[in-house]
Motif scaffolding. Structure first.
Motif, PDB file in Angstrom:
ATOM      1  N   THR A  29       7.686  -2.676  30.860  1.00 28.21           N
ATOM      2  CA  THR A  29       6.410  -2.028  30.561  1.00 28.21           C
ATOM      3  C   THR A  29       6.582  -0.927  29.525  1.00 28.21           C
ATOM      4  OG1 THR A  29       5.637  -2.512  32.801  1.00 28.21           O
ATOM      5  CG2 THR A  29       4.448  -0.818  31.577  1.00 28.21           C
ATOM      6  N   VAL A  30       7.688  -0.181  29.621  1.00 26.81           N
ATOM      7  CA  VAL A  30       7.962   0.878  28.637  1.00 26.81           C
ATOM      8  C   VAL A  30       8.072   0.288  27.236  1.00 26.81           C
ATOM      9  CG1 VAL A  30       9.702   2.537  27.847  1.00 26.81           C
ATOM     10  CG2 VAL A  30       9.057   2.464  30.263  1.00 26.81           C
TER      11      VAL A  30
ATOM     12  N   LYS B 290       3.179  -1.475  21.449  1.00 27.42           N
ATOM     13  CA  LYS B 290       1.767  -1.183  21.231  1.00 27.42           C
ATOM     14  C   LYS B 290       1.585   0.089  20.414  1.00 27.42           C
ATOM     15  CE  LYS B 290      -2.710  -0.870  23.541  1.00 27.42           C
ATOM     16  NZ  LYS B 290      -3.464  -0.948  24.811  1.00 27.42           N
ATOM     17  N   ILE B 291       2.409   1.101  20.674  1.00 28.52           N
ATOM     18  CA  ILE B 291       2.332   2.349  19.910  1.00 28.52           C
ATOM     19  C   ILE B 291       2.552   2.079  18.427  1.00 28.52           C
ATOM     20  CG2 ILE B 291       3.537   4.537  19.464  1.00 28.52           C
ATOM     21  CD1 ILE B 291       3.958   4.684  22.560  1.00 28.52           C
TER      22      ILE B 291
ATOM     23  N   LEU C  67      -4.787   7.638  23.806  1.00 29.13           N
ATOM     24  CA  LEU C  67      -6.041   7.093  24.327  1.00 29.13           C
ATOM     25  C   LEU C  67      -6.020   5.571  24.356  1.00 29.13           C
ATOM     26  CD1 LEU C  67      -8.637   9.520  22.666  1.00 29.13           C
ATOM     27  CD2 LEU C  67      -7.695   9.585  24.980  1.00 29.13           C
ATOM     28  N   GLU C  68      -5.401   4.940  23.348  1.00 31.72           N
ATOM     29  CA  GLU C  68      -5.356   3.481  23.321  1.00 31.72           C
ATOM     30  C   GLU C  68      -4.332   2.924  24.308  1.00 31.72           C
ATOM     31  OE1 GLU C  68      -5.645   1.273  19.782  1.00 31.72           O
ATOM     32  OE2 GLU C  68      -6.956   2.725  18.767  1.00 31.72           O
ATOM     33  N   LEU C  69      -3.468   3.790  24.826  1.00 29.14           N
ATOM     34  CA  LEU C  69      -2.586   3.395  25.932  1.00 29.14           C
ATOM     35  C   LEU C  69      -3.251   3.666  27.284  1.00 29.14           C
ATOM     36  CD1 LEU C  69       0.938   4.657  24.788  1.00 29.14           C
ATOM     37  CD2 LEU C  69       0.178   2.288  24.967  1.00 29.14           C
TER      38      LEU C  69
ATOM     39  N   LEU D 217       8.178  10.174  20.629  1.00 29.19           N
ATOM     40  CA  LEU D 217       6.774   9.948  20.929  1.00 29.19           C
ATOM     41  C   LEU D 217       6.628   8.957  22.079  1.00 29.19           C
ATOM     42  CD1 LEU D 217       3.771  10.328  20.283  1.00 29.19           C
ATOM     43  CD2 LEU D 217       3.993   8.486  18.591  1.00 29.19           C
ATOM     44  N   VAL D 218       7.423   7.883  22.049  1.00 26.85           N
ATOM     45  CA  VAL D 218       7.372   6.899  23.132  1.00 26.85           C
ATOM     46  C   VAL D 218       7.817   7.531  24.447  1.00 26.85           C
ATOM     47  CG1 VAL D 218       8.275   4.691  23.977  1.00 26.85           C
ATOM     48  CG2 VAL D 218       7.694   4.958  21.555  1.00 26.85           C
TER      49      VAL D 218
END
Length: 489
Positions: A172-173, A179-180, A293-295, A467-468
């Motif tokens: 998931t990470v 996605k980021i 927000l998109e996460l 950031l991740v």
């Protein structure tokens, strides 16, 4: 012989026997027509109490991760693309021969291909009743801890494939990481930035203060270095007429390893003509909030038990003003006092006052500050590529972004005076001769590029790994890099 090797020995014997019987234990000629995800989605809205077998046949494949055997039947858990699914086999459904084959040759960890129809068990679990089962890949090594999870941190990082098999949250990470990156690319593409690629092998290390990795190219008979930053090449592109560019890629720095540092790491660098460092503040804070927000995160996130508020606008703090207030004197105009503080605190500075100022600031400001803060007013002597402020020539038009007290981004209005740049490179060269291995090299080719004219430009570098970490609540950089570097066992 220990148990694990005994397991491997038994499985090798099974492979040998399969081949003797003319059965390939590593087949590649059976392709499933459905995925587990397809089946889950197809039957997701069906009430198990009202369902009757529809007779539709499906073929799926996956890795066996658990078996509950009842002699003449068995429930089997398989995983495919991180989706777990139950299948049911019995002597009646697949036949006596196939049931015997399963018992003799198929183990947890093997990949199988199966065909059957769906039904719901008494416990209302969607299950495939199998009419045909085939071995696709025979595994030699048993899965760690019988699928109950891989907990040894060293093993998790060294054998990430086992970590991914055993710990679904790890996947998931990395899905979030992917996605980021997609969010960042779309955000910048929508603002007319062009993604580019620049060299990783450099004649000289530039664009950051770091110690490089060195290599040699045989054909060119040339010493080369792995890039520590793509900055100078990206600014050459601005000289060449690209007004908005960015690059996402690996950088390499021959430095220590910690929860925040890996010898190779991913950054994005962004450059925009006719902009300044304050424009980059606006861009970076909007971009990071968009990622959150998109996460599906809130503006208030939690990181390792700390509450961090990402709502805009973010705080902006002058390094010079804060450090002067903290020490009780003007740090830019009291060299003697500043050197006394450095001696007292054991700060190595090579005569560069900015090193003292920045270290004192970082050591003290972030003791109780976790929210995002743009730190600006960096001393010019530690900003060799940044433009001087028009209001104070002792500081640069530069900022660093800190979240949870850790640097996330570095940015500035770019220095575009080629003569000034050459002088600053010379000062960096002098520092290197004094023993500062992180000082910049003299890059005369870049100076020549600037001599043709760099428009007013702002640039920013953003650490993707950090950031991740922030957006996935990961405590170590090794948790967000698939294959982090480790010491030899």
């Amino acid at each position: 012989m220990d148990n694990e090797n005994e397991y491997i020995k038994v499985r090798k014997e099974k492979i040998k026997k399969l081949r003797e019987d003319g059965i390939n234990p590593f087949r590649n000629n059976l392709k499933p027509t459905s995925t587990i995800q397809n089946l889950i989605e197809k039957y997701n809205d069906i009430n198990p109490d009202d369902f009757e077998k529809d007779g539709k046949s499906y073929t799926i494949a996956g890795r066996i991760v658990a078996v509950r055997s009842f002699g003449k039947s068995a429930f089997i858990q398989i995983v495919q693309d991180n989706n777990r699914f139950q299948i049911f086999i019995s002597k009646e459904s697949i036949g006596a021969d196939s049931m015997d084959f399963f018992k003799k040759f198929i183990d947890i960890g093997d990949f199988i291909y199966c065909e059957g129809v769906c039904f719901f068990t008494k416990t209302k679990q969607l299950t495939l009743e199998v009419s045909k089962i085939e071995l696709l890949t025979k595994s030699l090594s048993p899965l760690p801890e019988k699928w109950h999870g891989l907990t040894n941190v060293e093993t998790r990082y060294r054998q990430r494939y086992l970590d991914l098999i055993s710990n679904p949250d790890v996947r998931t990470v990395f899905e979030s990481r992917s996605k980021i990156l997609s969010i960042i690319r779309k955000f910048l593409n929508d603002k007319n930035y062009i993604e580019v690629e620049t060299p990783i092998l450099h004649r000289m290390a530039g664009g950051a203060a770091a110690r490089p990795f060195k290599t040699f190219h045989n054909t060119l008979d040339m010493d080369l270095k792995l890039r520590i930053a793509p900055e100078l090449y990206l600014k050459r592109l601005i000289v060449g007429g690209f007004d908005r560019v960015f690059e996402i890629g690996r950088n390499f720095r021959n430095e220590g390893i910690s929860t925040q540092h890996n010898p190779e790491f991913t950054m994005i660098e962004i450059y925009q003509a006719y902009a300044d460092y304050e424009d980059m503040m606006d861009l970076i804070e909007t971009l990071i909030l968009r990622c959150a927000l998109e996460l599906n995160l809130e503006e208030n996130i939690s990181f390792q038990g700390k509450k961090i508020n990402l709502s805009l606008p973010w705080q902006r703090v002058s390094m010079i003003d804060w450090t002067s207030n903290f020490l009780g004197f003007d740090v830019l105009n009291n060299k003697g006092k500043l050197l006394e503080v450095a001696k007292e605190k054991g700060i190595e500075h090579y005569g560069i006052e900015g090193k003292i100022i920045s270290e004192i600031f970082e050591e003290n400001y972030f003791k109780n500050e976790y929210n995002p803060v743009f730190v600006f007013d960096f001393p010019i002597d530690i900003s060799p590529l940044a433009r001087r402020s028009d209001t104070n020539f002792q500081v640069a038009d530069r900022f660093e972004l800190y979240i949870n007290g850790k640097e996330i981004a570095n940015a500035f209005s770019e220095l575009n005076d080629s003569e000034d740049q050459k002088e600053r490179f010379q000062k960096q060269t002098d520092l290197k001769e004094k023993g500062d291995e992180e000082a910049n090299d003299m890059d005369l080719d870049y100076v020549e590029a600037l001599s043709y004219g760099l428009p007013p430009t702002a640039g920013a570098g953003l650490g993707i790994d950090r950031l991740v970490m922030l957006l996935t609540d990961s405590p170590s950089i090794r948790d967000v890099i698939l294959f982090p570097h480790m010491r030899d066992e």
